[in-house]
Write an enzyme that holds these catalytic residues in place. Structure first.
Site, short mmCIF file in Angstrom:
data_model
loop_
_atom_site.label_atom_id
_atom_site.label_comp_id
_atom_site.label_asym_id
_atom_site.label_seq_id
_atom_site.Cartn_x
_atom_site.Cartn_y
_atom_site.Cartn_z
N ASP A 8 0.89 -1.22 -0.04
CA ASP A 8 -0.10 -0.02 -0.06
C ASP A 8 0.70 1.17 0.07
OD1 ASP A 8 0.89 -0.24 2.50
OD2 ASP A 8 -0.91 -0.61 3.44
N ASP A 27 -7.40 -2.44 14.25
CA ASP A 27 -8.74 -2.69 13.58
C ASP A 27 -8.90 -3.88 12.69
OD1 ASP A 27 -7.45 -1.84 11.37
OD2 ASP A 27 -9.09 -0.40 10.69
N HIS A 86 -7.06 -4.53 10.10
CA HIS A 86 -6.94 -4.33 8.54
C HIS A 86 -5.50 -5.02 8.19
CE1 HIS A 86 -4.79 -0.17 9.29
NE2 HIS A 86 -3.80 -1.24 9.02
N GLU A 98 -9.70 -1.67 5.42
CA GLU A 98 -10.37 -1.44 6.35
C GLU A 98 -11.61 -2.14 6.77
OE1 GLU A 98 -8.44 0.20 8.13
OE2 GLU A 98 -8.23 2.26 7.86
C1 GLP Z 1 -0.46 0.65 8.65
C2 GLP Z 1 -0.17 -0.33 7.07
C3 GLP Z 1 -0.31 -1.93 7.52
C4 GLP Z 1 0.47 -1.98 8.86
C5 GLP Z 1 -0.08 -1.30 9.83
C6 GLP Z 1 0.47 -1.45 11.39
O1 GLP Z 1 -1.77 0.74 8.57
N1 GLP Z 1 -0.98 -0.14 5.95
O2 GLP Z 1 0.17 -2.39 6.55
O3 GLP Z 1 0.20 -3.51 9.02
O4 GLP Z 1 -0.01 0.10 9.56
O5 GLP Z 1 1.25 -0.67 11.71
P1 GLP Z 1 2.39 -0.79 12.60
O6 GLP Z 1 3.23 -2.08 12.24
O7 GLP Z 1 3.13 0.31 12.72
O8 GLP Z 1 1.80 -1.26 14.05
#
Ligand code: GLP
Length: 263
Positions: A67, A136, A138, A143
């Site tokens: 993404d 959440d 995802h 989402e």
């Molecule tokens: C973002 C990314 C996800 C990732 C998530 C968790 O939303 N789009 O791919 O898994 O963050 O982030 P973190 O690893 O900082 O908790």
């Protein structure tokens, strides 16, 4: 789904990096899906170490990132493209032309998303997709409510995601409200999935996506429908799993399966 509970963040990172390295050694031209966020930073550090100390070769590997924030140019310091160059690409011998990250500042997002899907197909499909998880539930930026058959597209972010990702921006209001993300359907077509999570703040969502019912309200639950999904958690993220003892027993007794089939 194989659930591996590692002692702490460093062990989670080592285990996941070694699983990725094993796939690269087996197939030099691996098509590898990558993730961003705080969680995979240790995994990338360990991959860089394996590259430098043990010669892990990225020269034929192709990568596709999950993404990117809509509106951010690739060189913007808060873009996921920049993150990937800082944390992995510039430290290993990957060919820059083999690294795909969705282009946040594309003029035509819809056309871009179709192109991105085509590039994944042309590369032969994803062999292994690395995933993190949002609070959440995802994966990518899929989402709650995202179709479990969705393809790469633009998605509006929900408040909890915007708040969580504010840590990467100077001001909370700088966090983009939209992102380009591979769809759940796109992710599910990868031959193997590897999801990593750490910390107390991920404990509830990990229990839900591993042990709860499959639902588009927690898109990571789609992993339950995948034939080759591995989850690596640290102790804190695994702390409210109800079948923890079972996962640990399987991890510690895996060799018995090998013995039984005579390997
Ligand atoms: C973002 C990314 C996800 C990732 C998530 C968790 O939303 N789009 O791919 O898994 O963050 O982030 P973190 O690893 O900082 O908790």
């Amino acid at each position: 789904m194989e659930v591996i509970v590692a002692g702490n963040y460093d062990e989670m990172s080592r285990v996941s990096a070694h699983l990725i390295a094993k796939e690269i050694k087996k197939k030099h031209n691996l098509v590898l899906g990558l993730a961003t966020g705080d969680t995979p930073i240790g995994t990338y550090k360990e991959l860089v170490r394996i590259h430098k100390n043990e010669g892990l070769d990225f020269s034929k590997v192709t990568t596709f990132n999950l993404d990117e924030y809509l509106g951010l140019a690739p060189l913007n310091k808060t873009s996921y493209n920049y993150f990937m160059w800082e944390n992995l690409f510039r430290h290993v011998n990957i060919h820059p032309g083999h690294t795909y990250v969705p282009q946040g500042n594309t003029e035509d997002p819809e056309e871009f998303c179709t192109w991105y899907e085509d590039q994944i197909k042309k590369a032969g499909g994803l062999d292994l997709q690395l995933l993190g998880i949002g609070r959440d539930g995802h994966i990518g930026f899929n989402e709650p409510g995202s179709s479990l058959a969705s393809r790469t597209r633009v998605k509006a972010l929900i408040k909890i995601t915007i708040d969580d990702n504010a840590k990467f921006f100077d001001k909370p209001e700088d966090v983009p409200r939209f992102a380009i993300t591979m769809g759940v359907g796109t992710i599910m077509e990868a031959k193997k999935l590897l999801l990593i999570a750490n910390g107390k703040k991920k404990a509830d969502v990990c229990a839900k996506f591993i042990e709860g019912p499959v639902t588009s309200q927690i898109t990571a639950t789609a992993l339950q429908l995948h034939s080759h999904a591995t989850v690596v958690l640290d102790e804190e993220a695994a702390s409210v799993l109800s079948r923890r003892e079972y996962y640990n027993w399987v991890r510690d007794n895996k060799h018995m399966v090998q013995k039984k089939i005579g390997r």
